[in-house]
Write an enzyme that holds these catalytic residues in place. Structure first.
Site, PDB file in Angstrom:
ATOM      1  N   ARG A 278       0.857  -1.195   0.000  1.00 62.22           N
ATOM      2  CA  ARG A 278       0.000   0.000   0.000  1.00 62.22           C
ATOM      3  C   ARG A 278       0.890   1.240   0.000  1.00 62.22           C
ATOM      4  NH1 ARG A 278      -3.364  -2.669  -1.634  1.00 62.22           N
ATOM      5  NH2 ARG A 278      -5.369  -3.282  -0.741  1.00 62.22           N
TER       6      ARG A 278
ATOM      7  N   HIS B  99      -0.951   0.134  -9.761  1.00 60.07           N
ATOM      8  CA  HIS B  99      -1.690  -0.715  -8.807  1.00 60.07           C
ATOM      9  C   HIS B  99      -2.420  -1.854  -9.534  1.00 60.07           C
ATOM     10  CE1 HIS B  99      -3.941  -0.971  -4.706  1.00 60.07           C
ATOM     11  NE2 HIS B  99      -3.696  -2.167  -5.220  1.00 60.07           N
TER      12      HIS B  99
HETATM   13  P1  NDP Z   1      -1.823 -11.410   5.083  1.00 62.23           P
HETATM   14  O1  NDP Z   1      -2.679 -10.815   6.131  1.00 62.23           O
HETATM   15  O2  NDP Z   1      -2.061 -12.812   4.669  1.00 62.23           O
HETATM   16  O3  NDP Z   1      -0.270 -11.323   5.529  1.00 62.23           O
HETATM   17  C1  NDP Z   1       0.254 -10.227   6.169  1.00 62.23           C
HETATM   18  C2  NDP Z   1       1.636 -10.561   6.689  1.00 62.23           C
HETATM   19  O4  NDP Z   1       2.195  -9.370   7.281  1.00 62.23           O
HETATM   20  C3  NDP Z   1       1.628 -11.626   7.779  1.00 62.23           C
HETATM   21  O5  NDP Z   1       2.741 -12.468   7.630  1.00 62.23           O
HETATM   22  C4  NDP Z   1       1.741 -10.807   9.065  1.00 62.23           C
HETATM   23  O6  NDP Z   1       2.365 -11.498  10.123  1.00 62.23           O
HETATM   24  C5  NDP Z   1       2.639  -9.673   8.610  1.00 62.23           C
HETATM   25  N1  NDP Z   1       2.485  -8.491   9.460  1.00 62.23           N
HETATM   26  C6  NDP Z   1       1.365  -7.766   9.696  1.00 62.23           C
HETATM   27  N2  NDP Z   1       1.631  -6.739  10.540  1.00 62.23           N
HETATM   28  C7  NDP Z   1       2.942  -6.837  10.845  1.00 62.23           C
HETATM   29  C8  NDP Z   1       3.817  -6.093  11.664  1.00 62.23           C
HETATM   30  N3  NDP Z   1       3.379  -5.029  12.368  1.00 62.23           N
HETATM   31  N4  NDP Z   1       5.103  -6.481  11.756  1.00 62.23           N
HETATM   32  C9  NDP Z   1       5.552  -7.569  11.083  1.00 62.23           C
HETATM   33  N5  NDP Z   1       4.775  -8.320  10.273  1.00 62.23           N
HETATM   34  C10 NDP Z   1       3.492  -7.961  10.160  1.00 62.23           C
HETATM   35  O7  NDP Z   1      -1.902 -10.418   3.832  1.00 62.23           O
HETATM   36  P2  NDP Z   1      -1.747 -10.797   2.284  1.00 62.23           P
HETATM   37  O8  NDP Z   1      -0.459 -11.517   2.117  1.00 62.23           O
HETATM   38  O9  NDP Z   1      -2.980 -11.440   1.780  1.00 62.23           O
HETATM   39  O10 NDP Z   1      -1.680  -9.335   1.635  1.00 62.23           O
HETATM   40  C11 NDP Z   1      -0.716  -8.388   2.032  1.00 62.23           C
HETATM   41  C12 NDP Z   1      -1.073  -7.016   1.457  1.00 62.23           C
HETATM   42  O11 NDP Z   1      -0.790  -6.968   0.052  1.00 62.23           O
HETATM   43  C13 NDP Z   1      -2.548  -6.633   1.528  1.00 62.23           C
HETATM   44  O12 NDP Z   1      -2.905  -6.172   2.809  1.00 62.23           O
HETATM   45  C14 NDP Z   1      -2.652  -5.551   0.477  1.00 62.23           C
HETATM   46  O13 NDP Z   1      -2.392  -4.308   1.090  1.00 62.23           O
HETATM   47  C15 NDP Z   1      -1.514  -5.880  -0.513  1.00 62.23           C
HETATM   48  N6  NDP Z   1      -2.028  -6.275  -1.835  1.00 62.23           N
HETATM   49  C16 NDP Z   1      -1.610  -5.544  -2.943  1.00 62.23           C
HETATM   50  C17 NDP Z   1      -2.053  -5.891  -4.198  1.00 62.23           C
HETATM   51  C18 NDP Z   1      -1.574  -5.155  -5.409  1.00 62.23           C
HETATM   52  O14 NDP Z   1      -2.081  -5.392  -6.517  1.00 62.23           O
HETATM   53  N7  NDP Z   1      -0.599  -4.284  -5.302  1.00 62.23           N
HETATM   54  C19 NDP Z   1      -2.984  -7.017  -4.409  1.00 62.23           C
HETATM   55  C20 NDP Z   1      -3.335  -7.719  -3.193  1.00 62.23           C
HETATM   56  C21 NDP Z   1      -2.874  -7.335  -1.957  1.00 62.23           C
HETATM   57  P3  NDP Z   1       1.632 -12.769  10.812  1.00 62.23           P
HETATM   58  O15 NDP Z   1       1.609 -13.841   9.733  1.00 62.23           O
HETATM   59  O16 NDP Z   1       2.502 -13.126  11.922  1.00 62.23           O
HETATM   60  O17 NDP Z   1       0.259 -12.301  11.191  1.00 62.23           O
END
Ligand code: NDP
Length: 309
Positions: free
Chosen positions: A224, A272
């Protein structure tokens, strides 16, 4: 009982039709048409107008039609304590992985560099890197980041990942929490951000973090725009600490034409579109959740009310 589709882009008809086609027994409404609001049990939303989820007295679930849910929490009139679900989808993960891998290979072989040289009619070979030369660090090892990590390992890259909780992914060196971040960053040559946008991660891609990367590191932000402090990136590109950045997401989308990213020689922009939710692949999980609402079963892909992702 019914579903209402709320989104402001030109895909609203596609989503309505796809839901109707897959589940003809469910009434599906476009939020802009006259519809019986008390019949609506589920809202399928993407970047809805703030406040538009109010006035549905029997709403039981808000279903984001993408992986991210940050836009929902920006709405201060979001109905409280309703379950929120998001999309976890094989194609969404694969498409993201392919986008990031394409960027990495273009970098290895200097393909952007040569495109610019071609426009300027310059014939000048530059040294390339090999897969074995590079360590890729992925911030966020969730649905998307973990698939990317595994794909990169298969190609032979050295891969490390950072997340909130511990992970065990074969071939990937993993780090957790604020304590593990410094060690994670210090050997990362290409940093990929795949974190959700939350209060904890807003502005995380800032000068302090960039300084912890080795000189010459490259940033790929496909998560994002809110993760990035734009001015800090520009400073680090201009002072040579970072060698470049590929950005798919921005604070404002479309990006304002005045923004310095457009003309910056070290910034590679995409609009995006790294990975998009395809209705054909995603509608079944939404309809399955609609069925689960009626039967009282646990919903798929629930967003944590505390963590907000
Ligand atoms: P998930 O919720 O599956 O994964 C998020 C990961 O980030 C998890 O491993 C989580 O850790 C980690 N995380 C969250 N907060 C923290 C923190 N404060 N410190 C360290 N690690 C953290 O999300 P997705 O993989 O499904 O998607 C990720 C993002 O990708 C979406 O939120 C979206 O913003 C973006 N996206 C962009 C797209 C594009 O076209 N550009 C398309 C689709 C998504 P834990 O596993 O331990 O909870």
């Amino acid at each position: 009982m019914a579903i209402v589709v709320i989104r402001q882009d030109d895909k609203i008809d596609d989503w309505k039709e796809a839901l109707q086609l897959y589940a003809p027994q469910i009434a599906v409404y476009d939020y802009r048409e006259e519809h019986p609001r008390e019949a609506v049990k589920m809202a399928v939303v993407w970047k809805h107008p703030p406040g538009s989820l109010q006035g549905y007295p029997n709403l039981e679930c808000i279903s984001s039609s993408g992986a991210g849910v940050d836009f929902l929490f920006e709405d201060d009139r979001l109905p409280k304590h309703l379950p929120i679900t998001r999309v976890v989808d094989e194609y969404l993960s694969k498409d993201m992985s392919e986008h990031v891998i394409a960027l990495i290979f273009s970098l290895l072989k200097n393909l952007y560099h040569y495109k610019v040289d071609q426009f300027n009619k310059i014939w000048k070979p530059v040294g390339y890197k090999r897969i074995s030369d590079l360590t890729i660090g992925i911030m966020g090892l969730g649905a998307l980041g973990s698939v990317l990590a595994k794909d990169l390992v298969r190609f032979g890259f050295k891969v490390r990942g950072w997340s909130s909780s511990e992970k065990n992914i074969q071939g990937v060196e993993t780090f957790t929490g604020p304590a593990g971040r410094t060690a994670f960053l210090e050997a990362t040559q290409i940093l990929v951000c795949l974190l959700p946008l939350t209060d904890d991660t807003k502005g995380i891609l800032n000068a302090g973090l960039f300084r912890q990367l080795p000189k010459g590191a490259y940033l790929i932000n496909v998560a994002r725009g809110g993760h990035l402090v734009d001015g800090d990136l520009l400073e680090m590109l201009d002072n040579g600490h970072l060698s470049g950045a590929a950005l798919d997401v921005y604070h404002q989308e479309p990006l304002s034409l005045e923004h310095p990213f457009w003309e910056h020689p070290k910034v590679h922009m995409t609009p995006h579109y790294a990975s998009v939710s395809e209705t054909i692949s995603v509608v079944p999980q939404i309809v399955e959740n609609y069925r689960r609402l009626a039967s009282g079963e646990e919903l798929l892909n629930l967003v944590s009310e505390d963590k907000k992702y």
